[in-house]
Motif scaffolding. Structure first.
Motif, PDB file in Angstrom:
ATOM      1  N   ASP A 257      44.126  56.424  36.066  1.00 49.70           N
ATOM      2  CA  ASP A 257      43.833  55.418  37.100  1.00 49.70           C
ATOM      3  C   ASP A 257      42.660  55.856  37.968  1.00 49.70           C
TER       4      ASP A 257
ATOM      5  N   VAL B 230      50.338  53.863  39.482  1.00 46.48           N
ATOM      6  CA  VAL B 230      50.055  53.838  40.910  1.00 46.48           C
ATOM      7  C   VAL B 230      51.361  53.719  41.692  1.00 46.48           C
TER       8      VAL B 230
ATOM      9  N   ARG C  17      45.188  53.353  44.537  1.00 49.53           N
ATOM     10  CA  ARG C  17      45.057  53.759  43.134  1.00 49.53           C
ATOM     11  C   ARG C  17      45.507  52.603  42.245  1.00 49.53           C
ATOM     12  N   GLN C  18      44.623  52.194  41.329  1.00 47.47           N
ATOM     13  CA  GLN C  18      44.868  51.052  40.459  1.00 47.47           C
ATOM     14  C   GLN C  18      45.136  51.517  39.018  1.00 47.47           C
ATOM     15  N   ASP C  19      46.035  50.799  38.343  1.00 46.32           N
ATOM     16  CA  ASP C  19      46.346  51.110  36.934  1.00 46.32           C
ATOM     17  C   ASP C  19      45.287  50.508  36.014  1.00 46.32           C
ATOM     18  N   SER C  20      44.050  50.896  36.245  1.00 45.32           N
ATOM     19  CA  SER C  20      42.949  50.331  35.463  1.00 45.32           C
ATOM     20  C   SER C  20      42.921  50.851  34.033  1.00 45.32           C
ATOM     21  N   HIS C  21      43.693  51.872  33.717  1.00 48.50           N
ATOM     22  CA  HIS C  21      43.768  52.377  32.338  1.00 48.50           C
ATOM     23  C   HIS C  21      44.813  51.622  31.528  1.00 48.50           C
TER      24      HIS C  21
END
Length: 277
Positions: A170, A208, A233-237
């Motif tokens: 993330d 996150v 914090r973002q769960d961009s993954h």
């Protein structure tokens, strides 16, 4: 025949003699003859010390009492004159002038802004494949760094839009708005190293935690900077993180990609920013 005549007056004469002798001795004594006793003349006019009980008459106070009252009045007036008066430059409590006066160093109020619209998408691979073909859309945010994308407002558009994803882990993300006048229409990227780095174990890199605000969003030095989205914090993954925001006025958006909380890992970021009418 002998006749005896007794006179009863003799004892009386002796008693008178003794009484007169006692009186003469007492008169010869003075007060000073007894130790511890002194003589004191009484006041010439002792009735002046008595107060009348007649309520219809006005009682006249002695001169010494009057002087005492005059002295007390003088002390009262002196105390009154010595009391400090309110400073002309200091406003009273509840004075509107005090509330309207700004204090030095006080942050001025910024215009209100609408909240941003955010959503996620599962098309993670599609976005990464597309952005790999575009220039400067894939970057590396190094450990302890914060990448800020400056996007100025333009008259031809009404909204700014963004979407991003990462590989493996993330990343922190937040949006701010600078109300300073726009001097350039170019979109620029700034990299800064955070001084608020903190150690993080490998097992902490993951989903996150709600409400986990990174330290990079706490210190805002620019008084013209308003917060739209704090850094989370973002769960961009795991999914594409997308959003948009309507222009609140003239200014410059700051999109922050925050990797300051990670001491060991660099993050590969895929992002795109564009305008919408």
């Amino acid at each position: 025949m002998v006749v005896y005549v007794f006179y009863v007056s003799a004892p009386l004469e002796m008693e008178k003699l003794e009484t007169s002798e006692l009186q003469s001795r007492l008169s010869s004594l003075s007060v000073s003859s007894f130790p511890g006793i002194t003589s004191k003349n009484c006041e010439a006019n002792p009735l002046n010390r008595l107060q009348s009980t007649d309520l219809s008459r006005t009682v006249t106070q002695p001169d010494n009492r009057t002087n005492m009252d005059d002295n007390s009045n003088d002390r009262e007036s002196a105390k009154t004159t010595e009391e400090p008066s309110a400073s002309p430059g200091k406003a009273e409590a509840g004075d509107p002038q005090e509330s309207s006066t700004s204090h030095p160093g006080e942050k001025k109020a910024l215009p209100p802004m609408k909240p941003a619209s955010t959503w996620t998408s599962a098309a993670l691979k599609e976005l990464k494949t597309k952005l790999r073909q575009e220039k400067d859309s894939v970057v590396t945010v190094y450990r302890g760094d914060i990448m800020t994308v400056h996007v100025p407002t333009v008259p031809e558009a009404k909204r700014v839009c963004w979407e991003f994803a990462t590989d493996g882990y993330d990343i922190g993300f937040g949006v701010y708005f600078d109300w300073s006048p726009v001097t350039s229409r170019a979109i620029t990227v700034h990299i800064s190293e955070s001084s608020d780095d903190e150690d993080e174990d490998d097992d902490l890199e993951g989903p996150v935690v709600p409400g986990d605000v990174e330290k990079g969003s706490k210190a805002v030095a620019n008084s013209n900077l308003g917060e739209i989205l704090p850094v989370y914090r973002q769960d961009s993954h795991l999914a594409v993180q997308s959003g948009s925001h309507e222009f609140p006025g003239e200014g410059t958006y700051q999109l922050k990609f925050d990797n300051s909380y990670s001491l060991w890992r660099n993050k590969t970021l895929y992002y795109r920013v564009h305008y919408s009418a």
